[in-house]
Design a protein around this motif. Structure first.
Motif, mmCIF file in Angstrom:
data_model
loop_
_atom_site.group_PDB
_atom_site.id
_atom_site.type_symbol
_atom_site.label_atom_id
_atom_site.label_comp_id
_atom_site.label_asym_id
_atom_site.label_seq_id
_atom_site.Cartn_x
_atom_site.Cartn_y
_atom_site.Cartn_z
ATOM 1 N N LYS A 190 -1.648 -14.377 5.485
ATOM 2 C CA LYS A 190 -2.981 -13.663 5.675
ATOM 3 C C LYS A 190 -2.450 -12.447 6.534
ATOM 4 N N ARG A 191 -1.473 -12.351 7.357
ATOM 5 C CA ARG A 191 -0.962 -11.290 8.137
ATOM 6 C C ARG A 191 -0.300 -10.198 7.379
ATOM 7 N N VAL A 192 0.421 -10.704 6.323
ATOM 8 C CA VAL A 192 1.112 -9.540 5.433
ATOM 9 C C VAL A 192 0.129 -8.986 4.529
ATOM 10 N N THR A 193 -0.811 -9.804 3.895
ATOM 11 C CA THR A 193 -2.033 -9.045 3.035
ATOM 12 C C THR A 193 -2.772 -8.226 3.615
ATOM 13 N N ARG A 194 -2.983 -8.533 5.278
ATOM 14 C CA ARG A 194 -4.047 -7.683 5.985
ATOM 15 C C ARG A 194 -3.339 -6.268 6.377
ATOM 16 N N GLU A 195 -1.993 -6.382 6.607
ATOM 17 C CA GLU A 195 -1.347 -5.250 6.986
ATOM 18 C C GLU A 195 -0.820 -4.492 6.021
ATOM 19 N N THR A 196 -0.856 -4.913 4.627
ATOM 20 C CA THR A 196 -0.745 -4.248 3.412
ATOM 21 C C THR A 196 -1.801 -3.966 2.573
ATOM 22 N N ALA A 197 -2.891 -4.097 2.943
ATOM 23 C CA ALA A 197 -4.261 -4.065 2.261
ATOM 24 C C ALA A 197 -4.150 -2.539 1.556
ATOM 25 N N GLY A 198 -4.344 -2.581 0.153
ATOM 26 C CA GLY A 198 -4.324 -1.253 -0.432
ATOM 27 C C GLY A 198 -3.176 -0.674 -0.647
ATOM 28 N N MET A 199 -1.912 -1.277 -0.310
ATOM 29 C CA MET A 199 -0.511 -0.554 -0.424
ATOM 30 C C MET A 199 0.102 -1.206 -1.724
#
Length: 287
Positions: free
Chosen positions: A174-183
């Motif tokens: 969840k943290r990684v997907t949140r921090e890389t959203a749209g990347m």
């Protein structure tokens, strides 16, 4: 029909920090180790891997070509070499080229060694270690990537099995997907070693995370094949995929993904299931 019939093949870079699993990933994708066991990959220039059986060579920063010996790769002068070229008869290389980058976090290597190869890239498979996933140093490098490359790139959270509880796994994901959203075009947790060990066991293959990842990769190669058929320039040269000029000739609609009902009878297909060039998922994961 293979990608070469439509234009140049898509170029997919394997990137990440030291010990993030890039070597294991290349083994998984090609079914063989592209480099000798003793070679320390972090002390190599980028390695451009294509389909075939050519003798290896290096291209220096001036563009001159020099034959090299695979057994003496570690003697190649890193700072003066743009890339090392290897040819391997692996099925995945029939539809794309792979460019294996050195670890971006090596303090003994100038970032110029890998930065000068970025303009050759159409997409990236980025490996980030689950125990320290998506560090600030990784985010800083990724920030410079054009959106055209980001949209077709994949983030792998590797060594996911090292997170021992479901709570930890969900927290990291969840943290990684949140921090890389749209990347990235897709983010997948995976245990690469478990995937290699899965053999023909589809349950273990999917449980390792390799099933969803490889199906997404096949879709990505299909999409990139359409884009690279339009131009000889890598997508890195365009801010957005929409900026790629229209094709002079409309590309042939490429392969489709299909998993047959009984995996014991036939594997996931990469290609037209009536065409002799179809490639199966086990080909991507043979040891």
């Amino acid at each position: 029909m293979t990608a070469s019939a439509l234009g140049r093949k898509p170029r997919i870079a394997l990137m990440g920090e030291f010990s993030a699993g890039k070597s294991t990933l290349s083994n998984l994708l090609m079914g063989v180790r592209p480099l000798p066991e003793k070679v320390t990959a972090t002390r190599l220039s980028p390695v451009w891997i294509t389909y075939g059986n050519e003798e290896p060579y290096r291209v220096d920063v001036q563009g001159f070509v020099e034959p090299i010996s695979i057994s003496q790769l570690e003697q190649v002068p890193v700072e003066d070499t743009r890339y090392v070229h290897l040819s391997i008869e692996a099925d995945i290389l029939e539809v794309c080229d792979l460019i294996d980058f050195p670890g971006i976090s090596d303090p003994n290597m100038s970032s110029d060694v890998w930065e000068r190869m970025l303009p050759e890239v159409d997409a990236v498979i980025w490996c980030t270690h689950a125990n320290q996933a998506w560090r600030q140093s990784e985010a800083a490098v990724w920030e410079s990537m054009p959106q055209s490359v980001r949209d077709n790139s994949i983030l792998l959270i590797t060594r996911y099995d090292k997170l021992t509880t479901e709570r930890d796994r969900m927290r990291v994901f969840k943290r990684v997907t949140r921090e890389t959203a749209g990347m990235f075009g897709g983010t997948f947790p995976i245990s690469l070693l478990q995937a290699i060990k899965a053999g023909e066991d589809y349950d273990l293959w999917d449980a390792s995370g390799a099933g969803p990842f490889t199906e997404h990769l096949i879709d990505t190669i299909e999409r990139l094949t359409k884009l690279t058929a339009r131009t000889e320039l890598p997508l890195y040269n365009f801010a957005h995929a929409a900026d790629v000029p229209p094709a002079v000739q409309a590309p042939v609609v490429p392969r489709r993904v299909q998993r047959r009902p009984d995996p014991a009878e036939a594997p996931l297909l990469l290609g037209d299931d009536t065409h002799e060039d179809a490639i199966s998922a086990p080909t991507l994961r043979e040891t």
